[in-house]
Design an enzyme around this catalytic site. Structure first.
Site, PDB file in Angstrom:
ATOM      1  N   ASN A 318       0.842  -1.200   0.000  1.00  0.00           N
ATOM      2  CA  ASN A 318       0.000   0.000   0.000  1.00  0.00           C
ATOM      3  C   ASN A 318       0.877   1.249   0.000  1.00  0.00           C
ATOM      4  O   ASN A 318       0.779   2.116   0.881  1.00  0.00           O
ATOM      5  CB  ASN A 318      -0.951  -0.011   1.199  1.00  0.00           C
ATOM      6  CG  ASN A 318      -2.208   0.797   0.940  1.00  0.00           C
ATOM      7  OD1 ASN A 318      -2.322   1.480  -0.078  1.00  0.00           O
ATOM      8  ND2 ASN A 318      -3.155   0.728   1.852  1.00  0.00           N
ATOM      9  N   HIS A 349      -8.369   3.583   8.439  1.00  0.00           N
ATOM     10  CA  HIS A 349      -8.937   2.323   7.985  1.00  0.00           C
ATOM     11  C   HIS A 349     -10.339   2.092   8.547  1.00  0.00           C
ATOM     12  O   HIS A 349     -11.173   1.465   7.896  1.00  0.00           O
ATOM     13  CB  HIS A 349      -8.037   1.153   8.384  1.00  0.00           C
ATOM     14  CG  HIS A 349      -6.881   0.943   7.457  1.00  0.00           C
ATOM     15  ND1 HIS A 349      -5.653   1.556   7.626  1.00  0.00           N
ATOM     16  CD2 HIS A 349      -6.761   0.187   6.328  1.00  0.00           C
ATOM     17  CE1 HIS A 349      -4.835   1.177   6.653  1.00  0.00           C
ATOM     18  NE2 HIS A 349      -5.468   0.355   5.856  1.00  0.00           N
TER      19      HIS A 349
END
Length: 463
Positions: A318, A349
């Site tokens: 990521n 998140h």
């Protein structure tokens, strides 16, 4: 999932058409901005229905902040509003929709838009509200000197290439792409006349797109064959725990973690291919004259699978989110930058408890890994066999540490997470604490990092 794949495949076709028929030589920047924005809005509505209004509300709220807030505070207000709105939406997933909206989960695009909003706000603050000598070399290069127009703002946040799966990119890079300066900006860093070229070449992304589509296809096959056959939940099954020795459980943990990766490889590589197909993502050329299209790549699979340190693994997984965390948090945190960055990552998140177990564990393991590397690595560099042995051991420990850390991220809830950590005796937590207690730490303060950044900037200016 079907809507996601359908939109991304349609976006891929639209990206090829966009590069060929709406290239900067055939269409104005305004036309390219408008097309990218309208298609992005269409994709959002197609995928998420009325839930897509959350994307548009957040975008317009922060456009108002960007134009009305004072420059010294623009990044703070934008950050609080964007992260606050995102967090409220994350809360609704747990308490209203019971751990996820399976068919209309708009949180993914909202997370990407939050990254872009805060990135632009910080870079605008750097460009207008700070002096050049206060900035790092990277901040100086990416600083935005004027507020964008509404069309530019909407295009940057809602363009069809990144509205569904990202990745986040820098505002200046995106505007250079729309205006047709993106590739030449990278090529001008190389003296092409000395290499025998009369003019700047025009690299094509077709090869890079085809290569990434092959990775996407392999990832899809692995997802369909492996992921569902090796569920993470099995590692806390009572029968499995009763009959399986500790080392075998660790081995199976590695297998199920590997099986969980293909869906990320698929989504991120396909998103990268969509941007490349539109002509965006050129990163430059190496010393052998090879063109690279990885400016927006979100992962480096080889470096992930061969990582010999926790830091190396994180830096190649990521990637664009890690870059965002560095630019909006780590580089700006006055103290405890590592801890604050992990906490921000968890908050971004969502609010599932598993995320916080993962990122708090990640803080502990990162600090322990850093202490071991700083205190022990130099003893193994005196000979090739020692270095190979060190790399093999650190690879195995890194892979197991990652599996141990990310298991709660997949499980999400508290009960299975605690059950899992009990089943493996909290061994990584205990070992990390012992390392931190026994080995001396070499912290790098914010002032030291600032001095190093300033030295780098002065070096670049002198060149």
């Amino acid at each position: 999932q079907i809507n996601f794949v359908a939109c991304q495949l349609f976006a891929l076709l639209a990206a090829f058409w966009f590069r060929i028929y709406l290239s900067p030589s055939h269409a104005s920047s305004a036309v390219r901005h408008a097309f990218a924005t309208l298609f992005g809005i269409y994709f959002a509505v197609f995928c998420f229905g009325w839930y897509s209004i959350h994307l548009f509300v957040l975008v317009m709220m922060n456009y108002g902040i960007m134009n009305m807030a004072s420059i010294p505070n623009i990044h703070r207000y934008s950050f609080v509003v964007a992260m606050g709105y995102l967090t409220l939406c994350h809360i609704s997933r747990i308490y209203i929709f019971h751990y996820g909206i399976l068919t209309t989960d708009f949180s993914g695009p909202l997370m990407i838009i939050t990254q872009k909003i805060t990135t632009l706000a910080c870079q605008l603050h750097d460009g207008i509200g700070r002096q050049a000598e206060e900035l790092t070399a990277e901040q100086n290069r990416l600083a935005v000197k004027s507020r964008p127009s509404l069309l530019e703002y909407l295009s940057y946040l809602l363009n069809f290439m990144s509205i569904i799966a990202g990745p986040c990119s820098n505002y200046k890079d995106y505007i250079a792409f729309i205006e047709g300066r993106h590739v030449h900006m990278k090529l001008l860093e190389v003296n092409w006349k000395q290499k025998g070229y009369d003019r700047l070449p025009d690299p094509s992304p077709t090869g890079a797109v085809m290569y990434k589509l092959c990775i996407t296809l392999v990832s899809l096959i692995l997802f369909l064959t492996l992921t569902k056959n090796f569920p993470m939940a099995y590692i806390i099954d009572d029968e499995f725990l009763d009959k399986t020795p500790f080392l075998s459980r660790l081995g199976y943990l590695y297998v199920v973690t590997q099986a969980a990766k293909p869906k990320y490889y698929f989504a991120w590589t396909l998103a990268d291919a969509v941007n490349n197909a539109a002509g965006y993502g050129f990163s430059g050329v190496d010393e052998r004259g090879t063109f690279h299209w990885d400016l927006l790549s979100n992962l480096n699979i080889w470096n992930i699978e061969t990582a010999t340190s926790f830091k190396m693994y994180i830096e190649n997984w990521n990637i664009q989110t890690a870059a965002w965390l560095k630019r909006v948090c780590y580089d700006r945190a006055p103290w405890y930058p590592t801890a604050l960055t992990f906490i921000l990552s968890a908050l971004w998140h969502g609010i599932y408890p598993g995320y916080y177990f993962t990122f708090l564990t990640g803080i502990l393991i990162t600090l322990a890994a850093r202490a071991i590397r700083n205190n022990c690595r130099h003893y193994f560099l005196s000979s090739v066999p020692l270095k190979i042995a060190y790399d093999v051991v650190t690879w195995a420990v890194t892979q197991l540490a990652v599996c141990y850390t990310v298991a709660p991220f997949v499980m999400l809830a508290v009960e299975p997470t605690i059950k899992f950590y009990k089943s493996v005796y909290f061994h990584m937590h205990i070992l990390s604490i012992l390392v931190l207690l026994l080995l001396p730490m070499r912290p790098q303060t914010h002032s030291v990092r600032r001095a190093q950044n300033q030295a780098m900037l002065n070096s670049i200016k002198s060149k």
